[in-house]
Every structure is written in structure tokens, then in C-alpha cells.
Design a protein around this motif. Sequence first.
Motif, PDB file in Angstrom:
ATOM      1  N   GLN B 235      22.421 -11.784 144.244  1.00 26.75           N
ATOM      2  CA  GLN B 235      23.090 -12.806 143.433  1.00 26.75           C
ATOM      3  C   GLN B 235      23.029 -12.431 141.945  1.00 26.75           C
ATOM      4  O   GLN B 235      24.012 -12.566 141.212  1.00 26.75           O
ATOM      5  N   ALA B 236      21.851 -11.966 141.522  1.00 28.83           N
ATOM      6  CA  ALA B 236      21.667 -11.618 140.110  1.00 28.83           C
ATOM      7  C   ALA B 236      22.511 -10.410 139.742  1.00 28.83           C
ATOM      8  O   ALA B 236      23.144 -10.365 138.678  1.00 28.83           O
ATOM      9  N   ILE B 237      22.530  -9.416 140.631  1.00 26.25           N
ATOM     10  CA  ILE B 237      23.293  -8.198 140.357  1.00 26.25           C
ATOM     11  C   ILE B 237      24.791  -8.517 140.283  1.00 26.25           C
ATOM     12  O   ILE B 237      25.500  -8.055 139.381  1.00 26.25           O
ATOM     13  N   ALA B 238      25.248  -9.348 141.228  1.00 27.67           N
ATOM     14  CA  ALA B 238      26.666  -9.720 141.238  1.00 27.67           C
ATOM     15  C   ALA B 238      27.030 -10.448 139.942  1.00 27.67           C
ATOM     16  O   ALA B 238      28.084 -10.214 139.346  1.00 27.67           O
ATOM     17  N   LEU B 239      26.123 -11.326 139.505  1.00 31.15           N
ATOM     18  CA  LEU B 239      26.353 -12.066 138.259  1.00 31.15           C
ATOM     19  C   LEU B 239      26.424 -11.114 137.060  1.00 31.15           C
ATOM     20  O   LEU B 239      27.340 -11.174 136.228  1.00 31.15           O
ATOM     21  N   MET B 240      25.481 -10.192 136.973  1.00 30.27           N
ATOM     22  CA  MET B 240      25.422  -9.263 135.838  1.00 30.27           C
ATOM     23  C   MET B 240      26.620  -8.310 135.820  1.00 30.27           C
ATOM     24  O   MET B 240      27.192  -8.031 134.778  1.00 30.27           O
ATOM     25  N   ARG B 241      26.983  -7.810 137.015  1.00 33.79           N
ATOM     26  CA  ARG B 241      28.143  -6.911 137.092  1.00 33.79           C
ATOM     27  C   ARG B 241      29.414  -7.626 136.672  1.00 33.79           C
ATOM     28  O   ARG B 241      30.223  -7.086 135.908  1.00 33.79           O
ATOM     29  N   GLY B 242      29.556  -8.838 137.174  1.00 36.12           N
ATOM     30  CA  GLY B 242      30.734  -9.628 136.843  1.00 36.12           C
ATOM     31  C   GLY B 242      30.880  -9.789 135.342  1.00 36.12           C
ATOM     32  O   GLY B 242      31.958  -9.598 134.776  1.00 36.12           O
ATOM     33  N   LEU B 243      29.763 -10.112 134.673  1.00 36.67           N
ATOM     34  CA  LEU B 243      29.801 -10.320 133.225  1.00 36.67           C
ATOM     35  C   LEU B 243      30.014  -8.998 132.478  1.00 36.67           C
ATOM     36  O   LEU B 243      30.757  -8.933 131.502  1.00 36.67           O
ATOM     37  N   THR B 244      29.371  -7.938 132.961  1.00 36.06           N
ATOM     38  CA  THR B 244      29.469  -6.646 132.279  1.00 36.06           C
ATOM     39  C   THR B 244      30.901  -6.129 132.244  1.00 36.06           C
ATOM     40  O   THR B 244      31.378  -5.646 131.227  1.00 36.06           O
ATOM     41  N   PHE B 245      31.573  -6.273 133.396  1.00 41.28           N
ATOM     42  CA  PHE B 245      32.924  -5.715 133.465  1.00 41.28           C
ATOM     43  C   PHE B 245      34.004  -6.772 133.263  1.00 41.28           C
ATOM     44  O   PHE B 245      35.179  -6.525 133.488  1.00 41.28           O
ATOM     45  N   GLY B 246      33.556  -7.966 132.843  1.00 43.77           N
ATOM     46  CA  GLY B 246      34.509  -9.010 132.515  1.00 43.77           C
ATOM     47  C   GLY B 246      35.306  -9.507 133.707  1.00 43.77           C
ATOM     48  O   GLY B 246      36.423  -9.974 133.549  1.00 43.77           O
ATOM     49  N   VAL B 247      34.722  -9.375 134.907  1.00 47.40           N
ATOM     50  CA  VAL B 247      35.398  -9.893 136.099  1.00 47.40           C
ATOM     51  C   VAL B 247      34.925 -11.329 136.311  1.00 47.40           C
ATOM     52  O   VAL B 247      33.922 -11.584 136.945  1.00 47.40           O
ATOM     53  N   LEU B 248      35.625 -12.274 135.667  1.00 49.50           N
ATOM     54  CA  LEU B 248      35.149 -13.649 135.693  1.00 49.50           C
ATOM     55  C   LEU B 248      35.973 -14.466 136.662  1.00 49.50           C
ATOM     56  O   LEU B 248      37.170 -14.653 136.472  1.00 49.50           O
ATOM     57  N   ASP B 249      35.332 -14.915 137.734  1.00 54.86           N
ATOM     58  CA  ASP B 249      36.058 -15.752 138.678  1.00 54.86           C
ATOM     59  C   ASP B 249      35.140 -16.842 139.208  1.00 54.86           C
ATOM     60  O   ASP B 249      34.018 -17.005 138.721  1.00 54.86           O
ATOM     61  N   GLY B 250      35.591 -17.566 140.221  1.00 57.30           N
ATOM     62  CA  GLY B 250      34.809 -18.670 140.784  1.00 57.30           C
ATOM     63  C   GLY B 250      33.460 -18.229 141.307  1.00 57.30           C
ATOM     64  O   GLY B 250      32.500 -18.997 141.296  1.00 57.30           O
ATOM     65  N   GLY B 251      33.390 -16.967 141.744  1.00 59.18           N
ATOM     66  CA  GLY B 251      32.125 -16.451 142.263  1.00 59.18           C
ATOM     67  C   GLY B 251      31.010 -16.571 141.256  1.00 59.18           C
ATOM     68  O   GLY B 251      29.854 -16.856 141.591  1.00 59.18           O
ATOM     69  N   LEU B 252      31.360 -16.365 139.981  1.00 57.50           N
ATOM     70  CA  LEU B 252      30.367 -16.410 138.909  1.00 57.50           C
ATOM     71  C   LEU B 252      29.682 -17.774 138.843  1.00 57.50           C
ATOM     72  O   LEU B 252      28.461 -17.872 138.718  1.00 57.50           O
ATOM     73  N   ALA B 253      30.512 -18.831 138.954  1.00 59.74           N
ATOM     74  CA  ALA B 253      29.955 -20.180 138.939  1.00 59.74           C
ATOM     75  C   ALA B 253      29.020 -20.383 140.120  1.00 59.74           C
ATOM     76  O   ALA B 253      27.980 -21.045 140.005  1.00 59.74           O
ATOM     77  N   GLY B 254      29.389 -19.780 141.240  1.00 61.76           N
ATOM     78  CA  GLY B 254      28.541 -19.863 142.436  1.00 61.76           C
ATOM     79  C   GLY B 254      27.172 -19.252 142.188  1.00 61.76           C
ATOM     80  O   GLY B 254      26.140 -19.835 142.544  1.00 61.76           O
ATOM     81  N   HIS B 255      27.160 -18.077 141.527  1.00 67.41           N
ATOM     82  CA  HIS B 255      25.875 -17.427 141.241  1.00 67.41           C
ATOM     83  C   HIS B 255      25.024 -18.286 140.306  1.00 67.41           C
ATOM     84  O   HIS B 255      23.822 -18.428 140.497  1.00 67.41           O
ATOM     85  N   VAL B 256      25.674 -18.837 139.294  1.00 70.18           N
ATOM     86  CA  VAL B 256      24.946 -19.674 138.332  1.00 70.18           C
ATOM     87  C   VAL B 256      24.344 -20.889 139.045  1.00 70.18           C
ATOM     88  O   VAL B 256      23.167 -21.229 138.847  1.00 70.18           O
ATOM     89  N   ALA B 257      25.148 -21.504 139.925  1.00 70.87           N
ATOM     90  CA  ALA B 257      24.651 -22.666 140.669  1.00 70.87           C
ATOM     91  C   ALA B 257      23.466 -22.272 141.550  1.00 70.87           C
ATOM     92  O   ALA B 257      22.466 -22.992 141.641  1.00 70.87           O
ATOM     93  N   TYR B 258      23.568 -21.094 142.183  1.00 71.88           N
ATOM     94  CA  TYR B 258      22.494 -20.575 143.044  1.00 71.88           C
ATOM     95  C   TYR B 258      21.186 -20.537 142.261  1.00 71.88           C
ATOM     96  O   TYR B 258      20.142 -21.022 142.713  1.00 71.88           O
ATOM     97  N   PHE B 259      21.235 -19.977 141.037  1.00 72.27           N
ATOM     98  CA  PHE B 259      20.001 -19.844 140.258  1.00 72.27           C
ATOM     99  C   PHE B 259      19.521 -21.177 139.690  1.00 72.27           C
ATOM    100  O   PHE B 259      18.321 -21.407 139.570  1.00 72.27           O
ATOM    101  N   ALA B 260      20.460 -22.045 139.366  1.00 72.64           N
ATOM    102  CA  ALA B 260      20.057 -23.364 138.861  1.00 72.64           C
ATOM    103  C   ALA B 260      19.285 -24.120 139.935  1.00 72.64           C
ATOM    104  O   ALA B 260      18.241 -24.735 139.660  1.00 72.64           O
ATOM    105  N   VAL B 261      19.771 -24.027 141.183  1.00 75.08           N
ATOM    106  CA  VAL B 261      19.085 -24.703 142.284  1.00 75.08           C
ATOM    107  C   VAL B 261      17.714 -24.070 142.524  1.00 75.08           C
ATOM    108  O   VAL B 261      16.688 -24.751 142.633  1.00 75.08           O
ATOM    109  N   LEU B 262      17.688 -22.735 142.573  1.00 69.69           N
ATOM    110  CA  LEU B 262      16.431 -22.023 142.804  1.00 69.69           C
ATOM    111  C   LEU B 262      15.398 -22.388 141.731  1.00 69.69           C
ATOM    112  O   LEU B 262      14.225 -22.659 142.020  1.00 69.69           O
ATOM    113  N   ALA B 263      15.848 -22.418 140.474  1.00 69.19           N
ATOM    114  CA  ALA B 263      14.948 -22.725 139.360  1.00 69.19           C
ATOM    115  C   ALA B 263      14.381 -24.133 139.494  1.00 69.19           C
ATOM    116  O   ALA B 263      13.179 -24.349 139.348  1.00 69.19           O
ATOM    117  N   THR B 264      15.252 -25.082 139.805  1.00 67.70           N
ATOM    118  CA  THR B 264      14.816 -26.482 139.867  1.00 67.70           C
ATOM    119  C   THR B 264      13.884 -26.729 141.040  1.00 67.70           C
ATOM    120  O   THR B 264      12.824 -27.353 140.887  1.00 67.70           O
TER     121      THR B 264
END
Lengths: 308, 280
Positions: B235-264
Motif C-alpha cells: 500500500q505504501a509503495i503504491a502510494l509513493m509511486r503514484g505520487l512520484t510519477f504523478g499518477v493520481l487517481d482514486g486508488g491514491l485515496a484508497g491508500h490514504v484511507a488504508y493508512f488512516a484506518v491502520l493508524a487509528t
Amino acid sequence: MVAVIRAHGLTKAYGDLVAVDGVDFGVEPGESFGVLGPNGAGKSTTMRMLGATLQRTSGDLAILGRDPAHEGPIIRAHLGVVPQQDNLDTELTVAENLYTYGRYFGLPRAHLRERVDGLLAFAQLEEKRDVKVDALSGGMKRRLTIARGLVNEPSLLLLDEPTTGLDPQARHILWDRLFRLKEDGVTLVITTHYMDEAEQLCDRLVVMDGGRIVAEGSPQGLIRAHSTREVVEVRFGSDRNLEVAAHLGGIGRRLEILPDRILVYSDSGEHDLQEIVARGFMPVTSLVRRSSLEDVFLRLTGRSLVDE
Amino acid sequence: MITGALATTAAVAIAERRARRPLSSVYAGRSHAILLRGLLALRTSNALAFMTGFVEPVLFLVAFGYGVGGLVGTVEIGGVEVPYAAYIAPALLAASAMNGAIIDTTFNVFFKMHYLGLYRTMMSTSLGPLDVALGEIGWAMIRGAAYAIGFLVVVTAFGLTTTWWALLLVPAAVLVAFAFASLGMTLTSYMTSFQQLNWLNFFLLPMFLFSGTFYPITTYPQWLQWVIEATPLWQAIALMRGLTFGVLDGGLAGHVAYFAVLATVGLYLTARRLDALFLR
């Protein structure tokens, strides 16, 4: 005035094991209160309940009029805790230990800088202020732990076996510091399995055994109630003690036969020792001493307090 | 001068003020005192151990990115051919955020919990379990994020970041490090021996090697891809790759939600566990 501690039927059970079994006691402001007992008597469990870091199973407990089950943080802000293990922060220096502990209470920086200096002086550790804790001797660590417990200016200081493992000189330095706190009006609760410590430091004490309180009173009162004025200790060699004891009937008020010696509880030790010798029994060694809490404990539980 | 009997001292006044707030029995609002302790311990004892974490991902980048990368050539990502080193750089960034957070919340937390008695000491004051959980997880987050940001600087110096989107890697690293720290501290709080911590390492290494770090997971059968996509490192790698290469789509929000839940969830479980261990 609100009592510092009120415990009523205080009980802590871990499944079937009842560590503290319905104890009742109270501690008044400024008092120095001892909890005496062998290992496993329930002293530390009691202390942790008083410290509001362990919830009771049943009974009532009020610390400064507050229930630790509901007002833990406020109660802990009132308390100084000196646990059995020093639990000092070995990744920090001496001064940093005091400073961070004060920050845990939310005390402001400027206030703490001044307070840390005062406490280092109190603990006689000024020259060690920037040294890491591992480099301190056992006695210094204990003094630092006590100083740490004083950071928040507690009205009640809980000391769990404060001098266990210290050499005699370090114990006396520590006792001297605790006397000063007592003079300053701090309420002290001290657990110990050292009789001399309890006699030195405590105004009043309870004797615990198997999770229960088996006696309560002042050190002198307990000695009066459960022992005699003096004790004669005589040794005839471990194979002869039992045999000789059979012939000592009528001497003293009571005999206690231990594996290595006979204790004669007596109103006049010298007189009774002469009587033993007069009956033709010459001890290898003999000692006449005042009764102590050790004797009280032996009387109450049938066991020695310290098996070392 | 040492103390006043039964007086309302500063410490008591602070605790009484706090008691009027909600959640006051678990949270005193002072996790910053625990961060301060981490900072002092870093200065006094742990500076050298802390520094090593900056070096590790750079070694991987040099050995794999440029060594192995010389044999691999370029990799196609989002329709663009990128050098192999640029392909693995965001993955190593994610891994360094993970490693910093995990090292701190496993071995360090275990040591502090069982050998220093630090949490018992903290909770004998007016601090609550949530202060300790948040402070310690926060400290591990700082460590993980520091490594990730340090690595980001190196990667940028090597010319491997090409868009301004890469700036978003900083908050992403903070989030990822916090989530890993939450997870790490939760697991550690249930462990009773150093051997169990070694078991954790046993899972971390394969996760590092096989979560799309060095090659796309499309080389695996479908069922295995699903398993890997559930792991936090993927999840983290997918998030970082997406941001690095500017591939911004719905998947990115999914990764962020994944980590927000894990953190909480991790924060909640850690606080609950500390309460059970030291205040019950």
C-alpha cells in the motif's frame, strides 16, 4: 481534615489467587505508616492500589478523599511513587530524569529548572547531574528515585521497600533523607521486610501475612502486645538446641526454638540467662537484647521475616 | 521547602483542570512530554543508532538501482519509460518510513516497556495511556519520516524525482510512518519475549523483498497479488509511486484511507493495551 488513605475491605484477586484479602486501614496527614511483611504478603499489590495504578477487585478505597477507580490522574498528581525497582530512565542523565518526570506532570520548564536543582541538592547528587544513571551506585539510584518521586511536591509518598539491597551506610543516608521529609510534613507509606527500618521510620504500622493484616499498632505498642521486654538468645549447637530446650521449662515467659538458636522471651534477660547457666547448661554463645518487631512477626506468623 | 502537606500544588491544579475535559482518565493532553523524553534520549544515548537508518536505503539504491539497474535498463510506468533506479526509489522511500517506525516500535518499545519500566513510570504520574501511546507512536513516526525525508533529499540530488508532486511524498511518508508505528507498537505490546520480536522480522524481510519493491507484482498469480495488495508495505509503495510519477487517481485515496484506518486502530489498541498492563 481529610484522611490521606481510607481502605475498607480492600481486596485484589487474580483469578483464584487472592493477593490482598479484605484489609482495613487508614493513614492520617503527616503520619509515617509502615506495611510490614515477608515476600508475597501482598505489600506491593497494596502499594500499587494506593498508587492508583492497579484497580481493586472489591472493597472501598479513598486516597485524599478520592476514589482511584474514577479520579486516577488527580490522585497520581498528589502522589510520589518510589517503586521497588528503581525504573530510572537509563537513556537519560540524572538531571534529565528529574526534568522529564516533571514534564510528565505538565509542570512548566522554568519551575522545573529550579526544582531540579533543589532536588539534586536534597539527594546529594549535584556532582552527578550530567552523568548517565547507569554510572550511579545503588544508594545513589535510590536517592534519585526518591528525588524523582518528589518532583511534583507530593502530599503522600509511597515507598516500596526503599532500602532493599543497599549496604548499611547507604541505608542510613536514605533514612536520614526520609526523616527530613517526615519533618516537612510529608505523609509516608513504607513497605519493608526490615524490622529495624520499620522501627526507625514508622509511627504506626500493620503487619501483613498472606494478604491479610495480622496486627496493627505503633512499633513499641506491637512489641508490648506481642512480645516481652527482653529476649535472650542462646545457642548450644544445632544438634543440642532441642534437647536443652526440654530442660528450660519455667524460665522466661515463653520459648521459641529455632534451628540455630533458642529464644527466651523474658522480662529480665540477665536474670534468665543466669538461671539457664545455673541449671548446668553453658551456651556456646548468648545475647540479651531488647525485643524487636522481628519477634512480633515470629510470634504472629510462626515464621521468620527475612529468610536470608 | 521540599514539599507541602496536602497543598494544591501545581501538578494537582493541572490534573484538576484537565479532569473537566472529556477522556481525561485516558488522555492528559501531554504526549509532547513523551516526545521531549525521546529527544533527550536521542541526544544523550541514541544518536549513533539513529543515524544508521539514513544510510540503509541509500545502500539499496546504489546496489540495486545502479548496480542491478544497469542490467535491467528502463521500466515502463504509466506509459512512460523510467530508469530502474527511479522505479525503485519510491519503494525504498516507503520502506525507509516503515523501517524507522518499526525499529522504534518493536525493539526500542519492547526494551522501554520490559527493561526500563518506562511506561509503568510514565503512568504512575498523571499521564494517561493515550498520552503514552500517542507520544511513543509519534516519536517512532518522527524517526520513520526523518529517514524517508532524508532519503527523498538524496533521491532528488540524484535527479530521480521529476515532478513537484514529489513534495507530497513528505506528508505521505508521515502518514505511512505513523500507521506503521501504530501497528508496530500494538504488536509489541502483546509480546513477552525478544524471540517473538524476531518472528516479526521474519515477516518483514519477505514483505520488503516481494511487495513490488524491486519489480511489479503482476509477475505473481492473481491470488498472491491480492494477498500482497493487502500488506501495508505494498500500500505504501503504491502510494509513493503514484505520487512520484504523478499518477493520481482514486486508488491514491484508497491508500490514504488504508493508512488512516491502520493508524487509528493501532493507536486505539495500543492505548487500551497500556491501560490493561499498567493501570488495571
